[in-house]
Design an enzyme around this catalytic site. Structure first.
Site, PDB file in Angstrom:
ATOM      1  N   ASN A 292     -24.309  -2.357   9.381  1.00  0.00           N
ATOM      2  CA  ASN A 292     -25.639  -2.964   8.885  1.00  0.00           C
ATOM      3  C   ASN A 292     -26.501  -1.847   8.456  1.00  0.00           C
ATOM      4  O   ASN A 292     -27.595  -2.223   8.052  1.00  0.00           O
ATOM      5  CB  ASN A 292     -26.304  -3.601  10.410  1.00  0.00           C
ATOM      6  CG  ASN A 292     -26.792  -2.777  10.994  1.00  0.00           C
ATOM      7  OD1 ASN A 292     -26.389  -1.220  11.297  1.00  0.00           O
ATOM      8  ND2 ASN A 292     -27.464  -3.054  12.286  1.00  0.00           N
TER       9      ASN A 292
ATOM     10  N   GLU B  79     -32.324   0.891  13.419  1.00  0.00           N
ATOM     11  CA  GLU B  79     -31.745  -0.228  12.900  1.00  0.00           C
ATOM     12  C   GLU B  79     -32.314  -0.711  11.705  1.00  0.00           C
ATOM     13  O   GLU B  79     -33.899  -0.556  11.471  1.00  0.00           O
ATOM     14  CB  GLU B  79     -31.607  -1.123  14.076  1.00  0.00           C
ATOM     15  CG  GLU B  79     -30.807  -0.818  15.593  1.00  0.00           C
ATOM     16  CD  GLU B  79     -29.351  -1.130  15.184  1.00  0.00           C
ATOM     17  OE1 GLU B  79     -28.931  -1.010  14.123  1.00  0.00           O
ATOM     18  OE2 GLU B  79     -28.779  -1.106  16.217  1.00  0.00           O
TER      19      GLU B  79
END
Ligand code: F6R
Length: 241
Positions: free
Chosen positions: A136, A143
């Site tokens: 990702n 994140e």
């Protein structure tokens, strides 16, 4: 950003180890910023081989790792401290007192994070920071999100990362839901950044790193703002660029 595309994982690992070995030879008391995960294992093996061949010496090297699960004990075989001991520290002559991995047992997380960041500063930042990249686009455990934190902090892992990392655990339910990680500014305290990627499952992330606009929804895209980044990836990881 300098990009080196290699035939395969082994060649990526060899190139990365050559670059790291040069840094260690040129500055025997250098500060290595280290990463865990599958990607750097080959590079660590190559560095151990260079150490055994007498090419490099870790006696004065200092190190600081990017991240660690939270909570986790250092003797848990899934902890990043355990990983670093197994793949590098126990196999070379580094003084373990000169190595740091975030403490997955820290009780006061806020205090721990500021002490870790202060330690990074006391080291004068890293001479090189090794990074992998998440599917990702995460770097460390930063994140994708609307905002990214600057400094070392506690993070909630995304379902994608928990699923990706479940391969190391008996089941997905056993993957810790949180981690301690350097922030983006902590990573940028490195004088040089070395990002490694291998395999088709990293192709979308590498494509975004190289071509997409800078966006916090793919944290790796911020790396184009750092003055000295080398990406070493294999043909599979580069296949969508
Ligand atoms: C590990 C880390 C992570 C990994 C990334 C890729 O210290 O910070 O960002 O680099 O999740 O993991 P692998 O190499 O297992 O694909």
């Amino acid at each position: 950003m300098k990009i080196i595309v290699t035939k395969n994982y082994d060649e990526m690992s060899k190139k990365a180890a050559e670059l790291m070995a040069e840094i260690i030879k040129n500055k025997p008391d250098c500060v290595l910023g280290l990463a865990t995960g599958d990607t750097p294992i080959g590079m660590y093996n190559e560095l151990v081989a260079k150490y055994e061949a007498g090419e490099i010496d870790f006696a004065a090297v200092r190190s600081i790792n990017l991240d660690e699960y939270y909570p986790i004990s250092p003797d848990n075989d899934q902890s990043y401290r355990y990983f670093m001991n197994k793949h590098l520290f126990d196999r070379v002559n580094i003084d373990k007192a000169n190595t740091r991995v975030p403490d997955g047992t820290a009780e006061n997380v806020r205090e721990f994070c500021s002490a870790y960041e202060a330690h990074l500063d006391a080291l004068g930042g890293t001479d090189v920071q090794v990074l992998g990249i998440g599917r990702n686009g995460h770097i460390g455990f930063n994140e994708p999100d609307a905002e990214l934190e600057r400094f070392t902090h506690l993070v909630e892992l995304t379902p994608d990362t928990i699923e990706a990392n479940s391969r190391f655990f008996a089941s997905e339910a056993e993957v810790p839901k949180h981690a301690l990680t350097m922030g983006i500014h902590s990573v940028f305290k490195a004088r040089k950044i070395l990002l490694l990627a291998s395999g088709k499952n990293k192709a979308a992330a590498i494509n975004a790193l190289v071509k997409s606009n800078i966006t916090t929804s793919c944290p790796a895209t911020l790396l184009c703002l750092h003055p000295d980044v080398t990406v070493i990836c294999d043909e599979d990881a580069y296949s969508l660029v």
